[in-house]
Design a protein around this motif. Structure first.
Motif, mmCIF file in Angstrom:
data_model
loop_
_atom_site.group_PDB
_atom_site.id
_atom_site.type_symbol
_atom_site.label_atom_id
_atom_site.label_comp_id
_atom_site.label_asym_id
_atom_site.label_seq_id
_atom_site.Cartn_x
_atom_site.Cartn_y
_atom_site.Cartn_z
ATOM 1 N N SER A 155 0.819 -1.206 0.000
ATOM 2 C CA SER A 155 0.000 0.000 0.000
ATOM 3 C C SER A 155 0.851 1.253 0.000
ATOM 4 O O SER A 155 0.363 2.338 -0.262
ATOM 5 C CB SER A 155 -0.936 0.010 1.208
ATOM 6 N N SER A 204 -9.108 11.974 9.229
ATOM 7 C CA SER A 204 -9.360 11.633 7.828
ATOM 8 C C SER A 204 -10.439 10.566 7.692
ATOM 9 O O SER A 204 -11.204 10.580 6.737
ATOM 10 C CB SER A 204 -8.065 11.186 7.140
ATOM 11 N N ARG A 205 -10.529 9.665 8.646
ATOM 12 C CA ARG A 205 -11.590 8.654 8.618
ATOM 13 C C ARG A 205 -12.955 9.292 8.885
ATOM 14 O O ARG A 205 -13.945 8.968 8.220
ATOM 15 C CB ARG A 205 -11.283 7.572 9.665
ATOM 16 N N ASN A 218 -14.227 11.123 5.818
ATOM 17 C CA ASN A 218 -14.254 10.302 4.609
ATOM 18 C C ASN A 218 -13.155 10.656 3.614
ATOM 19 O O ASN A 218 -13.386 10.761 2.411
ATOM 20 C CB ASN A 218 -15.626 10.385 3.925
ATOM 21 N N ASN A 219 -11.937 10.844 4.128
ATOM 22 C CA ASN A 219 -10.779 11.071 3.272
ATOM 23 C C ASN A 219 -9.949 9.797 3.211
ATOM 24 O O ASN A 219 -10.373 8.751 3.681
ATOM 25 C CB ASN A 219 -9.947 12.248 3.796
ATOM 26 N N ASP A 220 -8.774 9.888 2.655
ATOM 27 C CA ASP A 220 -7.904 8.726 2.456
ATOM 28 C C ASP A 220 -7.212 8.372 3.775
ATOM 29 O O ASP A 220 -6.066 8.709 4.005
ATOM 30 C CB ASP A 220 -6.882 9.039 1.369
ATOM 31 N N TYR A 221 -7.924 7.661 4.635
ATOM 32 C CA TYR A 221 -7.379 7.315 5.942
ATOM 33 C C TYR A 221 -6.295 6.251 5.838
ATOM 34 O O TYR A 221 -5.423 6.172 6.695
ATOM 35 C CB TYR A 221 -8.481 6.867 6.899
ATOM 36 N N GLU A 222 -6.313 5.443 4.787
ATOM 37 C CA GLU A 222 -5.252 4.448 4.617
ATOM 38 C C GLU A 222 -3.910 5.123 4.345
ATOM 39 O O GLU A 222 -2.872 4.682 4.826
ATOM 40 C CB GLU A 222 -5.604 3.469 3.512
ATOM 41 N N PHE A 223 -3.936 6.201 3.565
ATOM 42 C CA PHE A 223 -2.707 6.962 3.332
ATOM 43 C C PHE A 223 -2.221 7.584 4.637
ATOM 44 O O PHE A 223 -1.022 7.553 4.942
ATOM 45 C CB PHE A 223 -2.939 8.048 2.277
#
Length: 117
Positions: free
Chosen positions: A27, A82-83, A86-91
Motif C-alpha cells: 500500500s 481523515s476517517r 471520509n478522506n484517504d485514511y489508509e494513506f
C-alpha cells in the motif's frame, strides 16, 4: 477482569490487522504526496523552527527541544480525522507507520545536527 483482557485484545487485533494488510499488499508507494509528508515532517518543519528561534529569543535547550518535537512522526489524530471526514485514511495510516519507522533512523542524525548548530 474480563473487560480489561478484551480491551487489550482489540488493540492487538487492530495492530496485527493493519500490519498484515501492509505486508500483503504494497500500500506504500513512494510518490509525490509521501515525499511531501516526509520532507515537511523531517526537513521543513525543523528548519522553520530553527529559523524562528533566531527571531524569538529562547534558551538553547528550549530551542533544541522545539526542533526535536517539530520532527516527531505524524500524529495518530490525522488518521482519525481523515476517517471521520471520509478522506484517504489508509494513506494517513501509512504515513503514521512509515514516519514512525523513519524517525528511529532520522532522530539520531537530527540530534547530532542540533549539537553542531
Amino acid at each position: 477482569m474480563r473487560r480489561k483482557e478484551d480491551f487489550f485484545k482489540s488493540f492487538k487485533e487492530l495492530d496485527n490487522a493493519h500490519l498484515e494488510r501492509l505486508c500483503k499488499r504494497s500500500s506504500f508507494k513512494f510518490d509525490r504526496d509521501s515525499l511531501l509528508v516526509f520532507s515537511g515532517r523531517f526537513l521543513i518543519t525543523p528548519f522553520i523552527t530553527w529559523s524562528l528561534s533566531h527571531f524569538i529569543p529562547v534558551p538553547k535547550l528550549m530551542r533544541d527541544v522545539f526542533i526535536i518535537m517539530s520532527a516527531m512522526p505524524v500524529m495518530i489524530n490525522s488518521a482519525i480525522i481523515s476517517r471521520v471526514y471520509n478522506n484517504d485514511y489508509e494513506f494517513a495510516t501509512a504515513m503514521i507507520t512509515y514516519s514512525t519507522v523513519l524517525s528511529v533512523v532520522i532522530m539520531p542524525f537530527l540530534m547530532v545536527l542540533i549539537k553542531i548548530i
